[in-house]
Design a protein around this motif. Structure first.
Motif, PDB file in Angstrom:
ATOM      1  N   TYR A  25       7.616  -3.843  -6.433  1.00  0.00           N
ATOM      2  CA  TYR A  25       8.739  -4.921  -6.126  1.00  0.00           C
ATOM      3  C   TYR A  25       9.987  -4.364  -5.368  1.00  0.00           C
ATOM      4  O   TYR A  25      10.892  -4.967  -5.297  1.00  0.00           O
ATOM      5  CB  TYR A  25       9.309  -5.250  -7.616  1.00  0.00           C
ATOM      6  CG  TYR A  25       8.239  -5.869  -8.415  1.00  0.00           C
ATOM      7  CD1 TYR A  25       7.799  -7.130  -8.146  1.00  0.00           C
ATOM      8  CD2 TYR A  25       7.667  -5.287  -9.576  1.00  0.00           C
ATOM      9  CE1 TYR A  25       6.696  -8.144  -8.692  1.00  0.00           C
ATOM     10  CE2 TYR A  25       6.470  -6.167 -10.351  1.00  0.00           C
ATOM     11  CZ  TYR A  25       6.298  -7.301  -9.911  1.00  0.00           C
ATOM     12  OH  TYR A  25       5.324  -7.983 -10.537  1.00  0.00           O
ATOM     13  N   GLY A  26       9.858  -3.154  -5.075  1.00  0.00           N
ATOM     14  CA  GLY A  26      10.835  -2.358  -3.999  1.00  0.00           C
ATOM     15  C   GLY A  26      10.993  -3.014  -2.642  1.00  0.00           C
ATOM     16  O   GLY A  26      11.729  -3.166  -1.974  1.00  0.00           O
ATOM     17  N   ILE A  27       9.897  -4.086  -2.188  1.00  0.00           N
ATOM     18  CA  ILE A  27      10.091  -4.653  -0.997  1.00  0.00           C
ATOM     19  C   ILE A  27      10.912  -5.685  -1.085  1.00  0.00           C
ATOM     20  O   ILE A  27      11.563  -5.973   0.003  1.00  0.00           O
ATOM     21  CB  ILE A  27       8.550  -5.374  -0.924  1.00  0.00           C
ATOM     22  CG1 ILE A  27       8.391  -5.992   0.640  1.00  0.00           C
ATOM     23  CG2 ILE A  27       8.013  -6.485  -1.699  1.00  0.00           C
ATOM     24  CD1 ILE A  27       8.138  -4.841   1.678  1.00  0.00           C
ATOM     25  N   PHE A  28      11.250  -6.185  -2.283  1.00  0.00           N
ATOM     26  CA  PHE A  28      12.352  -7.093  -2.445  1.00  0.00           C
ATOM     27  C   PHE A  28      13.631  -6.569  -2.131  1.00  0.00           C
ATOM     28  O   PHE A  28      14.446  -7.146  -1.701  1.00  0.00           O
ATOM     29  CB  PHE A  28      12.262  -7.866  -3.648  1.00  0.00           C
ATOM     30  CG  PHE A  28      11.128  -8.800  -3.891  1.00  0.00           C
ATOM     31  CD1 PHE A  28      10.765  -9.816  -2.927  1.00  0.00           C
ATOM     32  CD2 PHE A  28       9.979  -8.267  -4.945  1.00  0.00           C
ATOM     33  CE1 PHE A  28       9.654 -10.732  -3.161  1.00  0.00           C
ATOM     34  CE2 PHE A  28       9.071  -9.090  -5.052  1.00  0.00           C
ATOM     35  CZ  PHE A  28       8.729 -10.223  -4.283  1.00  0.00           C
ATOM     36  N   ILE A  29      13.837  -5.458  -2.327  1.00  0.00           N
ATOM     37  CA  ILE A  29      15.143  -4.344  -2.334  1.00  0.00           C
ATOM     38  C   ILE A  29      15.201  -4.258  -0.727  1.00  0.00           C
ATOM     39  O   ILE A  29      16.481  -4.610  -0.242  1.00  0.00           O
ATOM     40  CB  ILE A  29      14.947  -3.131  -3.190  1.00  0.00           C
ATOM     41  CG1 ILE A  29      15.068  -3.381  -4.505  1.00  0.00           C
ATOM     42  CG2 ILE A  29      16.107  -2.218  -2.552  1.00  0.00           C
ATOM     43  CD1 ILE A  29      14.722  -2.167  -5.338  1.00  0.00           C
ATOM     44  N   MET A  30      14.184  -3.892  -0.121  1.00  0.00           N
ATOM     45  CA  MET A  30      14.161  -3.818   1.347  1.00  0.00           C
ATOM     46  C   MET A  30      14.718  -5.239   2.266  1.00  0.00           C
ATOM     47  O   MET A  30      15.350  -5.055   3.139  1.00  0.00           O
ATOM     48  CB  MET A  30      12.906  -3.363   1.921  1.00  0.00           C
ATOM     49  CG  MET A  30      12.903  -2.673   3.242  1.00  0.00           C
ATOM     50  SD  MET A  30      11.428  -1.915   3.831  1.00  0.00           S
ATOM     51  CE  MET A  30      10.214  -3.442   3.675  1.00  0.00           C
ATOM     52  N   MET A  58      12.035   1.658   2.508  1.00  0.00           N
ATOM     53  CA  MET A  58      10.702   1.933   2.801  1.00  0.00           C
ATOM     54  C   MET A  58       9.962   3.179   2.760  1.00  0.00           C
ATOM     55  O   MET A  58       8.567   2.965   2.198  1.00  0.00           O
ATOM     56  CB  MET A  58      10.661   1.275   4.404  1.00  0.00           C
ATOM     57  CG  MET A  58       9.238   1.288   5.012  1.00  0.00           C
ATOM     58  SD  MET A  58       8.415  -0.198   3.989  1.00  0.00           S
ATOM     59  CE  MET A  58       6.740  -0.184   4.914  1.00  0.00           C
ATOM     60  N   VAL A  59      10.637   4.188   2.898  1.00  0.00           N
ATOM     61  CA  VAL A  59       9.914   5.392   2.661  1.00  0.00           C
ATOM     62  C   VAL A  59       9.426   5.374   0.972  1.00  0.00           C
ATOM     63  O   VAL A  59       8.534   5.894   0.758  1.00  0.00           O
ATOM     64  CB  VAL A  59      10.778   6.630   2.887  1.00  0.00           C
ATOM     65  CG1 VAL A  59      10.436   7.887   2.444  1.00  0.00           C
ATOM     66  CG2 VAL A  59      10.983   6.672   4.346  1.00  0.00           C
ATOM     67  N   ALA A  60      10.534   5.218   0.094  1.00  0.00           N
ATOM     68  CA  ALA A  60      10.266   5.099  -1.312  1.00  0.00           C
ATOM     69  C   ALA A  60       8.956   4.245  -1.571  1.00  0.00           C
ATOM     70  O   ALA A  60       8.268   4.618  -2.394  1.00  0.00           O
ATOM     71  CB  ALA A  60      11.308   5.043  -2.106  1.00  0.00           C
ATOM     72  N   TYR A  61       9.051   3.099  -1.110  1.00  0.00           N
ATOM     73  CA  TYR A  61       8.069   2.314  -1.447  1.00  0.00           C
ATOM     74  C   TYR A  61       6.764   2.569  -0.927  1.00  0.00           C
ATOM     75  O   TYR A  61       5.759   2.334  -1.518  1.00  0.00           O
ATOM     76  CB  TYR A  61       8.492   0.665  -0.607  1.00  0.00           C
ATOM     77  CG  TYR A  61       7.326  -0.242  -0.469  1.00  0.00           C
ATOM     78  CD1 TYR A  61       7.134  -1.112  -1.493  1.00  0.00           C
ATOM     79  CD2 TYR A  61       6.557  -0.500   0.656  1.00  0.00           C
ATOM     80  CE1 TYR A  61       6.180  -2.169  -1.983  1.00  0.00           C
ATOM     81  CE2 TYR A  61       5.488  -1.517   0.633  1.00  0.00           C
ATOM     82  CZ  TYR A  61       5.384  -2.238  -0.509  1.00  0.00           C
ATOM     83  OH  TYR A  61       4.385  -3.345  -0.719  1.00  0.00           O
ATOM     84  N   TYR A  62       6.551   3.320   0.283  1.00  0.00           N
ATOM     85  CA  TYR A  62       5.421   3.791   0.746  1.00  0.00           C
ATOM     86  C   TYR A  62       5.002   4.896   0.122  1.00  0.00           C
ATOM     87  O   TYR A  62       3.599   4.974  -0.269  1.00  0.00           O
ATOM     88  CB  TYR A  62       5.507   3.987   2.520  1.00  0.00           C
ATOM     89  CG  TYR A  62       4.244   4.576   3.042  1.00  0.00           C
ATOM     90  CD1 TYR A  62       3.465   3.349   3.309  1.00  0.00           C
ATOM     91  CD2 TYR A  62       4.067   5.656   3.356  1.00  0.00           C
ATOM     92  CE1 TYR A  62       2.098   3.828   4.240  1.00  0.00           C
ATOM     93  CE2 TYR A  62       2.943   6.058   4.191  1.00  0.00           C
ATOM     94  CZ  TYR A  62       1.921   5.060   4.420  1.00  0.00           C
ATOM     95  OH  TYR A  62       1.024   5.543   5.104  1.00  0.00           O
ATOM     96  N   ILE A  63       5.740   5.902  -0.074  1.00  0.00           N
ATOM     97  CA  ILE A  63       5.283   7.241  -0.511  1.00  0.00           C
ATOM     98  C   ILE A  63       4.966   7.122  -2.138  1.00  0.00           C
ATOM     99  O   ILE A  63       3.982   7.622  -2.604  1.00  0.00           O
ATOM    100  CB  ILE A  63       6.368   8.330  -0.407  1.00  0.00           C
ATOM    101  CG1 ILE A  63       6.484   8.429   0.955  1.00  0.00           C
ATOM    102  CG2 ILE A  63       6.045   9.358  -1.139  1.00  0.00           C
ATOM    103  CD1 ILE A  63       5.797   9.383   1.776  1.00  0.00           C
ATOM    104  N   LEU A  64       5.628   6.275  -3.016  1.00  0.00           N
ATOM    105  CA  LEU A  64       5.405   6.223  -4.226  1.00  0.00           C
ATOM    106  C   LEU A  64       4.356   5.105  -4.491  1.00  0.00           C
ATOM    107  O   LEU A  64       3.504   5.184  -5.438  1.00  0.00           O
ATOM    108  CB  LEU A  64       6.744   5.797  -5.122  1.00  0.00           C
ATOM    109  CG  LEU A  64       7.837   6.919  -5.051  1.00  0.00           C
ATOM    110  CD1 LEU A  64       9.143   6.229  -5.791  1.00  0.00           C
ATOM    111  CD2 LEU A  64       7.388   8.055  -5.816  1.00  0.00           C
ATOM    112  N   GLY A  65       4.202   4.265  -3.756  1.00  0.00           N
ATOM    113  CA  GLY A  65       2.933   3.320  -3.659  1.00  0.00           C
ATOM    114  C   GLY A  65       1.626   3.940  -3.332  1.00  0.00           C
ATOM    115  O   GLY A  65       0.433   3.323  -3.810  1.00  0.00           O
ATOM    116  N   GLY A  66       1.653   5.257  -2.606  1.00  0.00           N
ATOM    117  CA  GLY A  66       0.382   5.794  -2.425  1.00  0.00           C
ATOM    118  C   GLY A  66      -0.696   5.958  -3.217  1.00  0.00           C
ATOM    119  O   GLY A  66      -1.765   5.741  -3.207  1.00  0.00           O
ATOM    120  N   PRO A  67       0.031   6.342  -4.345  1.00  0.00           N
ATOM    121  CA  PRO A  67      -1.113   7.026  -5.582  1.00  0.00           C
ATOM    122  C   PRO A  67      -1.718   5.586  -6.112  1.00  0.00           C
ATOM    123  O   PRO A  67      -2.730   5.772  -6.688  1.00  0.00           O
ATOM    124  CB  PRO A  67      -0.095   7.682  -6.478  1.00  0.00           C
ATOM    125  CG  PRO A  67       0.622   8.251  -5.772  1.00  0.00           C
ATOM    126  CD  PRO A  67       1.126   7.216  -4.625  1.00  0.00           C
TER     127      PRO A  67
END
Length: 168
Positions: A25-30, A58-67
């Motif tokens: 849901y971090g995409i909505f923050i971005m 975007m970094v947080a979204y991408y890195i934390l969504g990787g696992p």
């Protein structure tokens, strides 16, 4: 499969599943940050913080969504040969690639930890006009790389179980 390994797999998968579902849901923050950037540039004075804050989101979204992405198997694969292989043959190939991934993630985590400690020690700031501290996003990167490393080990255990013919 030993109780420790199956417990490890269940625990890591559960943690990364919950974090991944929350972070998606971090995409909505971005989008909100970028929307505010557009509105403020059109009707008010442009905000200094919006572009960099969107990059951090975007970094947080991408890195934390990787696992979570690894767990779901939604990572990119070349299916030219892989798609036709048996489950055991795929598992053998995945063991090799996961070992390479574990090495790579270890190097990334080492570098991220070193960079984060430097950032904390010297109060590193971004060279932009907004000048935010860099340690929070670097800490997010360390957590994300650590979670991805734990998930890669979980995937390794699952592949070894598939090779042995055990139920995962």
């Amino acid at each position: 499969m030993s109780p420790f390994v199956s417990g490890y797999i269940r625990f890591v998968d559960a943690v990364n599943y919950r974090i991944g579902r929350f972070v998606m849901y971090g995409i909505f923050i971005m989008v909100g940050i970028l929307l505010w950037s557009s509105i403020s540039k059109t009707f008010f004075l442009p905000s200094l913080w919006t572009l960099e804050a969107a990059q951090f989101a975007m970094v947080a979204y991408y890195i934390l969504g990787g696992p979570y992405s690894i767990q779901l198997g939604s990572n990119v694969r070349m299916d030219l040969f892989y798609g036709d292989w048996s489950v055991r043959k795929k598992a053998w190939f995945d063991v090799f690639t996961v070992l390479v991934l574990i090495f790579y993630l270890g190097v990334l985590l080492y570098g991220a930890w070193d960079s984060t400690s430097y950032s904390l020690q010297y109060g590193e700031r971004s060279p932009s006009a907004w000048r935010p501290y860099m340690w929070p996003i670097k800490m997010v990167m360390c957590v994300g790389f650590a979670l991805m490393l734990l998930q890669a080990v979980s995937e390794l255990f699952k592949d070894i179980a598939r090779i042995r013919g055990e139920d995962v």
